[in-house]
Design a protein around this motif. Structure first.
Motif, PDB file in Angstrom:
ATOM      1  N   PRO A 673       0.826  -1.210   0.000  1.00 14.13           N
ATOM      2  CA  PRO A 673       0.000   0.000   0.000  1.00 14.13           C
ATOM      3  C   PRO A 673       0.855   1.253   0.000  1.00 14.13           C
ATOM      4  CG  PRO A 673       0.149  -0.869   2.214  1.00 14.13           C
ATOM      5  CD  PRO A 673       0.934  -1.817   1.341  1.00 14.13           C
ATOM      6  N   GLY A 674       0.289   2.336  -0.501  1.00 16.54           N
ATOM      7  CA  GLY A 674       0.977   3.615  -0.485  1.00 16.54           C
ATOM      8  C   GLY A 674       0.014   4.744  -0.772  1.00 16.54           C
ATOM      9  N   ALA A 675       0.517   5.943  -0.663  1.00 11.29           N
ATOM     10  CA  ALA A 675      -0.270   7.099  -1.074  1.00 11.29           C
ATOM     11  C   ALA A 675      -0.309   7.141  -2.592  1.00 11.29           C
ATOM     12  CB  ALA A 675       0.338   8.376  -0.514  1.00 11.29           C
ATOM     13  N   ARG A 676      -1.340   7.756  -3.146  1.00 16.57           N
ATOM     14  CA  ARG A 676      -1.533   7.754  -4.593  1.00 16.57           C
ATOM     15  C   ARG A 676      -0.328   8.336  -5.330  1.00 16.57           C
ATOM     16  NH1 ARG A 676      -6.174   7.707  -8.220  1.00 16.57           N
ATOM     17  NH2 ARG A 676      -5.601   8.741 -10.141  1.00 16.57           N
ATOM     18  N   ALA A 677       0.245   9.405  -4.798  1.00 11.91           N
ATOM     19  CA  ALA A 677       1.351  10.070  -5.490  1.00 11.91           C
ATOM     20  C   ALA A 677       2.717   9.571  -5.029  1.00 11.91           C
ATOM     21  CB  ALA A 677       1.252  11.580  -5.272  1.00 11.91           C
ATOM     22  N   GLU A 678       2.732   8.574  -4.178  1.00 13.19           N
ATOM     23  CA  GLU A 678       3.986   8.098  -3.599  1.00 13.19           C
ATOM     24  C   GLU A 678       4.775   7.257  -4.599  1.00 13.19           C
ATOM     25  OE1 GLU A 678       4.252   7.068   0.887  1.00 13.19           O
ATOM     26  OE2 GLU A 678       3.955   5.179  -0.162  1.00 13.19           O
ATOM     27  N   ARG A 679       6.101   7.343  -4.484  1.00 11.74           N
ATOM     28  CA  ARG A 679       6.968   6.525  -5.337  1.00 11.74           C
ATOM     29  C   ARG A 679       6.768   5.055  -5.009  1.00 11.74           C
ATOM     30  NH1 ARG A 679      12.559   5.042  -4.586  1.00 11.74           N
ATOM     31  NH2 ARG A 679      13.510   4.403  -6.571  1.00 11.74           N
ATOM     32  N   ARG A 680       6.597   4.252  -6.039  1.00 12.43           N
ATOM     33  CA  ARG A 680       6.319   2.836  -5.821  1.00 12.43           C
ATOM     34  C   ARG A 680       7.566   2.091  -5.374  1.00 12.43           C
ATOM     35  NH1 ARG A 680       2.791   2.748 -11.327  1.00 12.43           N
ATOM     36  NH2 ARG A 680       0.876   3.538 -10.400  1.00 12.43           N
ATOM     37  N   PRO A 681       7.397   1.126  -4.471  1.00 10.57           N
ATOM     38  CA  PRO A 681       8.572   0.377  -3.993  1.00 10.57           C
ATOM     39  C   PRO A 681       9.164  -0.482  -5.102  1.00 10.57           C
ATOM     40  CG  PRO A 681       6.543  -0.612  -3.181  1.00 10.57           C
ATOM     41  CD  PRO A 681       6.154   0.672  -3.837  1.00 10.57           C
ATOM     42  N   GLU A 682      10.461  -0.723  -4.999  1.00  8.67           N
ATOM     43  CA  GLU A 682      11.153  -1.601  -5.942  1.00  8.67           C
ATOM     44  C   GLU A 682      11.111  -3.027  -5.397  1.00  8.67           C
ATOM     45  OE1 GLU A 682      15.050  -0.065  -6.380  1.00  8.67           O
ATOM     46  OE2 GLU A 682      14.389   1.879  -7.177  1.00  8.67           O
ATOM     47  N   LEU A 683      10.657  -3.940  -6.227  1.00  6.16           N
ATOM     48  CA  LEU A 683      10.492  -5.331  -5.802  1.00  6.16           C
ATOM     49  C   LEU A 683      11.106  -6.241  -6.846  1.00  6.16           C
ATOM     50  CD1 LEU A 683       9.167  -7.715  -4.182  1.00  6.16           C
ATOM     51  CD2 LEU A 683       7.111  -7.299  -5.535  1.00  6.16           C
ATOM     52  N   ARG A 684      11.932  -7.177  -6.393  1.00  6.10           N
ATOM     53  CA  ARG A 684      12.450  -8.173  -7.330  1.00  6.10           C
ATOM     54  C   ARG A 684      12.696  -9.477  -6.593  1.00  6.10           C
ATOM     55  NH1 ARG A 684      18.242  -8.714  -8.126  1.00  6.10           N
ATOM     56  NH2 ARG A 684      19.403  -7.652  -6.479  1.00  6.10           N
ATOM     57  N   GLU A 685      12.446 -10.575  -7.292  1.00  6.48           N
ATOM     58  CA  GLU A 685      12.764 -11.890  -6.743  1.00  6.48           C
ATOM     59  C   GLU A 685      14.215 -12.192  -7.042  1.00  6.48           C
ATOM     60  OE1 GLU A 685      10.997 -16.420  -6.386  1.00  6.48           O
ATOM     61  OE2 GLU A 685      10.293 -15.148  -8.033  1.00  6.48           O
ATOM     62  N   VAL A 686      14.933 -12.706  -6.041  1.00  7.29           N
ATOM     63  CA  VAL A 686      16.335 -13.067  -6.200  1.00  7.29           C
ATOM     64  C   VAL A 686      16.478 -14.564  -5.993  1.00  7.29           C
ATOM     65  CG1 VAL A 686      17.146 -10.791  -5.498  1.00  7.29           C
ATOM     66  CG2 VAL A 686      16.824 -12.575  -3.763  1.00  7.29           C
ATOM     67  N   GLU A 687      17.628 -15.084  -6.365  1.00 10.47           N
ATOM     68  CA  GLU A 687      17.838 -16.527  -6.280  1.00 10.47           C
ATOM     69  C   GLU A 687      17.779 -16.992  -4.832  1.00 10.47           C
ATOM     70  OE1 GLU A 687      21.082 -19.989  -7.511  1.00 10.47           O
ATOM     71  OE2 GLU A 687      21.479 -17.873  -7.955  1.00 10.47           O
ATOM     72  N   GLY A 688      16.946 -17.983  -4.602  1.00  9.29           N
ATOM     73  CA  GLY A 688      16.839 -18.564  -3.280  1.00  9.29           C
ATOM     74  C   GLY A 688      16.883 -20.074  -3.375  1.00  9.29           C
ATOM     75  N   ILE A 689      17.592 -20.700  -2.463  1.00  5.54           N
ATOM     76  CA  ILE A 689      17.698 -22.150  -2.418  1.00  5.54           C
ATOM     77  C   ILE A 689      16.836 -22.652  -1.265  1.00  5.54           C
ATOM     78  CG2 ILE A 689      19.250 -24.116  -2.126  1.00  5.54           C
ATOM     79  CD1 ILE A 689      21.513 -22.307  -3.149  1.00  5.54           C
ATOM     80  N   GLY A 690      15.943 -23.618  -1.566  1.00  9.97           N
ATOM     81  CA  GLY A 690      15.069 -24.154  -0.528  1.00  9.97           C
ATOM     82  C   GLY A 690      13.892 -23.266  -0.210  1.00  9.97           C
ATOM     83  N   GLY A 691      13.599 -22.335  -1.128  1.00  9.55           N
ATOM     84  CA  GLY A 691      12.470 -21.451  -0.897  1.00  9.55           C
ATOM     85  C   GLY A 691      12.476 -20.293  -1.874  1.00  9.55           C
ATOM     86  N   ARG A 692      11.832 -19.208  -1.516  1.00  7.05           N
ATOM     87  CA  ARG A 692      11.741 -18.009  -2.351  1.00  7.05           C
ATOM     88  C   ARG A 692      12.357 -16.847  -1.599  1.00  7.05           C
ATOM     89  NH1 ARG A 692       7.371 -19.279  -6.016  1.00  7.05           N
ATOM     90  NH2 ARG A 692       7.930 -17.410  -7.213  1.00  7.05           N
ATOM     91  N   ALA A 693      12.993 -15.944  -2.330  1.00  2.00           N
ATOM     92  CA  ALA A 693      13.638 -14.788  -1.708  1.00  2.00           C
ATOM     93  C   ALA A 693      13.334 -13.543  -2.532  1.00  2.00           C
ATOM     94  CB  ALA A 693      15.141 -15.006  -1.586  1.00  2.00           C
ATOM     95  N   PHE A 694      13.109 -12.431  -1.830  1.00  2.00           N
ATOM     96  CA  PHE A 694      12.745 -11.175  -2.484  1.00  2.00           C
ATOM     97  C   PHE A 694      13.494 -10.021  -1.836  1.00  2.00           C
ATOM     98  CE2 PHE A 694       9.214 -14.103  -2.688  1.00  2.00           C
ATOM     99  CZ  PHE A 694       8.785 -14.039  -4.002  1.00  2.00           C
ATOM    100  N   GLU A 695      13.759  -9.016  -2.645  1.00  2.00           N
ATOM    101  CA  GLU A 695      14.289  -7.754  -2.147  1.00  2.00           C
ATOM    102  C   GLU A 695      13.264  -6.665  -2.435  1.00  2.00           C
ATOM    103  OE1 GLU A 695      18.059  -7.181  -4.011  1.00  2.00           O
ATOM    104  OE2 GLU A 695      19.114  -8.544  -2.630  1.00  2.00           O
TER     105      GLU A 695
END
Length: 805
Positions: A673-695
């Protein structure tokens, strides 16, 4: 055979009641019952415990009697109107404008506007379909068949006569006799067209009760008007006598022992309390009272949730007992202490589920009606009840959430009740997030401001008895971002008007949950019953200052030939975002769909992200980014509908995240969630072993999120055997996190070093570094550590030495 089996399950008392009601109905149809016709004038006076000889004397008695005591808003006209004008300067104009439209034959009922029922009014007409209910014995009217009656709800809503209070308020404000004359004309017209026991308006005892209550309010509003003639009062009392006798004869004890039964009981209590001149009044009053007391323990779960799993019927129940308590106290009738306790539990639930914008989610069926129409609030704004509760119980938390006193409180409690509301010191509720374990509702909220983030998830029973007002909403949720409602339960729209619409609105596809092969988790059978119901189970609920965590499952899809087990886990990082992990396990392939229903008026579109596509939604002031991750999954848009009140339907965007042929799947959904004019967060999936990992990068820092699907999960900077690992760094290149949230595990590694090893499994651990202190919280308590401890490794080592982990 099924009918025989059902008969065998009936108790002796149920058989006795049903047989007695059937025999009474037969006597009415054959003309053998005295209750199938109005009493004569002479007979009516015999029914009264008064020494009166004429209708003029009766009218004089009604206008001058000191008891019983009606609601205080109608006891001092001058003070009430002065308070109304002082508190709500625009209310008078709104009331009069609405009354003028009623005079013009235009009615706003449920979610419908400008309905016309003819001139004069045809009380059997359903104007949308043009159907007119047959004028035959009420037991023969098939009101569930829209082909016979149209939508019965529309007919009944008019015949409740709740608009009489609007006419009464307008009459008080203006002293214009036109409003009183319209009331008198409509009342007389209704009695002319609704011969006792004939037609749809006698078919539901609940509707008889609501109409009785409306008439009693109207008689008090118009008590001194010349339009209320002695002959009209006499005739009205004859009908009210038949209403009371109909109620006590045809109580929904076994037909519909929910708000039908308690509403009917309240009608009897009203009639017995406010018409004590009838010899039978004490019987009516005590019958209504005993039913209300008996059913309260059954209808209100220990956590305060109404047992039918419907927020709208929860509001009905709250209002029923508010009126019961107020009217009892005014007339010196003793009420057990647990009534006030249970009533506050009902109000507590309404308080905690209230959204940041002041509205209430419409989970389960939305009836669209009200007990009495006393103010002009939107139908999904339940805060008037909280305001009345604040005055009655001196509850500052109710006042805080109510925001301001409602006009309804003025009419129920009078100017003194408004003054008492003003005297209560408002304060935030004791908790922000809240679990209602028996009802199965879990509220996640980061604060009580108007810009709070809010999520409500349903993991409760499907309903009670035949689950008539339940929806197939297992593990569904609603969401408000920065105070604005964005993801919703689309509501109800209709009961019997359209089978297709009825089934869609209460089906799983119309809720923010996961469906399998396009099916509902519970399967409907008729408009108010189900052939199969899903059973939900809560597996975990943790609520702390920094985060909330929910985990639950249901068995609704285990009925399939290749059974499917669905578990939903939700992590809420307060003042941040949500992560939803849907775990689906099956031996055979299925189509899986994750549904996201937006409120009407929300701008929604697909947005490309690194390695995935997401959904971007914007409201008037808030935004919500949704990023979902699955196997070979795609987003699709559908045109859906939202019904903000029964009978109203508007288009609204729906997005579906679909996997066409999956078996075992783990779906990860991030809601940012964010304010309408707010800068959107940067999201990316990174390599994860034995599961999922995100930054996830944003203004607050750089976050790492790991989900474990194997024995342990690891990525470049962190490794863990916790199911959930979340770390916040001050910057992308920082080496030591500022915060940690760990759920369900033993060990954590940071930059290749083991910094945490616990001998026991920790259900959760929260660690944060603030200035010269480390604050570490586990399920075993909280520890504050001072410098020179300089990193989490040292802090955790200190905990180990102390035997805390």
């Amino acid at each position: 055979m099924s009918k025989l089996n059902k008969l065998r399950r009936l108790s002796i008392d149920e058989i006795r009641v049903r047989v007695a009601q059937s025999l009474n109905s037969l006597r009415e149809q054959r003309g053998w019952s005295p209750l199938a016709k109005l009493p004569s004038d002479r007979d009516l006076f015999e029914l009264l415990d008064l020494q009166l000889n004429s209708d003029q004397e009766l009218l004089r008695h009604f206008r001058t009697r000191p008891t019983p005591v009606f609601f205080p808003g109608l006891s001092d006209k001058k003070r009430t109107l002065q308070t109304l004008r002082d508190k709500w300067p625009n209310a008078a104009n709104q009331i009069v404008a609405k009354a003028e439209r009623i005079l013009a034959g235009k009615f706003d009922l449920l979610g419908l506007r400008d309905l016309s029922f003819g001139e004069p009014i045809d009380w059997q007409l359903e104007p949308i379909s043009g159907k007119r209910a047959p004028l035959e014995h009420w037991s023969r009217v098939n009101y569930l068949d829209a082909g016979v009656t149209g939508d019965k709800k529309i007919v009944w809503e008019l015949n409740r006569h709740q608009y009489f209070t609007t006419l009464g308020q307008a009459y008080w404000l203006t002293d214009d006799e036109r409003y009183a004359e319209t009331f008198a004309a409509h009342l007389d017209s209704w009695m002319n067209q609704n011969t006792p026991k004939l037609g749809i308006n006698w078919a539901s005892s609940l509707e008889v009760a609501f109409r009785s209550i409306s008439w009693l309010w109207a008689l008090n509003f118009f008590r001194d008007s010349t339009a209320l003639s002695s002959t009209l009062l006499l005739r009205t009392l004859k009908f009210l006598y038949l209403h009371a006798r109909h109620l006590e004869t045809y109580l929904s004890t076994y037909f519909s022992p929910n708000t039908h039964l308690t509403g009917e009981a309240l009608g009897l209590f009203y009639l017995g309390t406010l018409l004590p001149e009838f010899r039978a009044a004490a019987r009516w009053r005590e019958s209504g009272r005993s039913i209300l007391l008996e059913q309260m323990a059954r209808h209100v779960l220990p956590d305060g949730v109404y047992f039918e799993q419907s927020s709208y019927y929860h509001r009905y129940t709250t209002d029923f007992y508010l009126h019961f308590l107020i009217l009892s106290r005014l007339n010196n009738q003793t009420v057990p202490g647990d009534v006030a306790d249970k009533l506050q539990l009902l109000l507590d639930h309404l308080m905690y589920v209230t959204r940041p914008d002041g509205t209430t989610p419409l989970f389960g069926d939305d009836d669209g009606g009200r007990l009495v129409m006393l103010d002009q609030r939107e139908r999904n704004d339940f805060r008037a009840a909280l305001g009345t509760g604040a005055s009655l119980f001196r509850r500052g938390d109710y006042k805080y959430v109510a925001g301001e006193v409602a006009g309804e409180t003025l009419w129920l409690l009078g100017p003194q009740g408004v003054a008492e509301f003003d005297q209560v010191a408002a304060h935030e509720p004791a908790a922000r997030s809240k679990a209602f374990a028996q009802g199965g509702y879990y509220v996640m909220r980061d604060d009580w401001t108007a810009t709070a983030n809010y999520l409500l998830i349903d993991c409760g029973p499907h309903g009670m008895e035949n689950c008539g007002h339940a929806h197939a909403d297992a593990l569904s949720f609603e969401l408000a971002a920065r105070g604005e409602t964005l993801l919703v339960d689309p509501g109800t729209y209709t009961y019997t008007g359209s089978k297709e619409m009825r089934d869609w609105f209460r089906g799983s596809r119309a809720h923010n949950t996961l469906t399998v092969d396009g099916q509902s988790s519970s399967e409907p059978q008729g408009p108010f019953s189900w052939s199969r119901i899903a059973r939900c189970e809560t597996l975990a609920w943790i609520s702390r200052d920094r985060f909330d965590y929910f985990e639950g499952r249901h068995d609704g899809y285990e009925r399939l030939s290749a059974p499917v087990k669905h578990t939903r886990k939700i992590l809420f990082l307060k003042h941040g975002y949500w992560v939803i992990w849907d775990v689906v396990r099956s031996a055979g392939p299925h189509r899986y769909d994750l549904w996201f229903h937006y409120d009407s008026g929300i701008e929604v579109g697909v947005e490309a992200r690194q390695g995935a596509s997401g959904i971007s939604a914007s409201g008037s002031s808030a935004s919500l980014e949704i990023a979902a991750f699955g196997t070979n999954s795609t987003w699709q848009r559908e045109e859906g509908s939202v019904s903000h009140c029964y009978g109203e339907r508007v288009t609204a965007p729906v997005y579906v995240f679909s996997t066409p042929a999956g078996k075992d799947e783990d779906f990860l959904t991030l809601l940012l969630p964010g304010a309408r004019a707010e800068r959107r967060p940067e999201l990316r999936e990174v390599e994860g072993i034995g599961g999922r990992a995100f930054e996830i990068g944003g203004a607050a820092g750089q976050d790492i999120l790991m989900i474990k699907t194997g024995e342990r999960v690891e990525m470049a900077r962190l490794a863990s055997d916790f199911e959930w690992t979340w770390a916040r760094f001050a910057a992308a290149d920082a080496t030591i996190p500022e915060e940690l949230v760990l759920i369900g595990g033993h060990r954590l590694e940071l930059e290749g070093r083991e910094v945490l090893r616990s001998e026991r499994r920790l259900s959760y651990l929260v660690a944060s570094r603030v200035g010269d202190q480390f604050r570490i919280e586990t399920d075993d308590g909280v520890l504050q550590l001072q410098l020179p401890i300089v990193d989490f490794e040292s802090a955790f080592a200190s905990l180990n030495r102390g035997g805390r982990i």
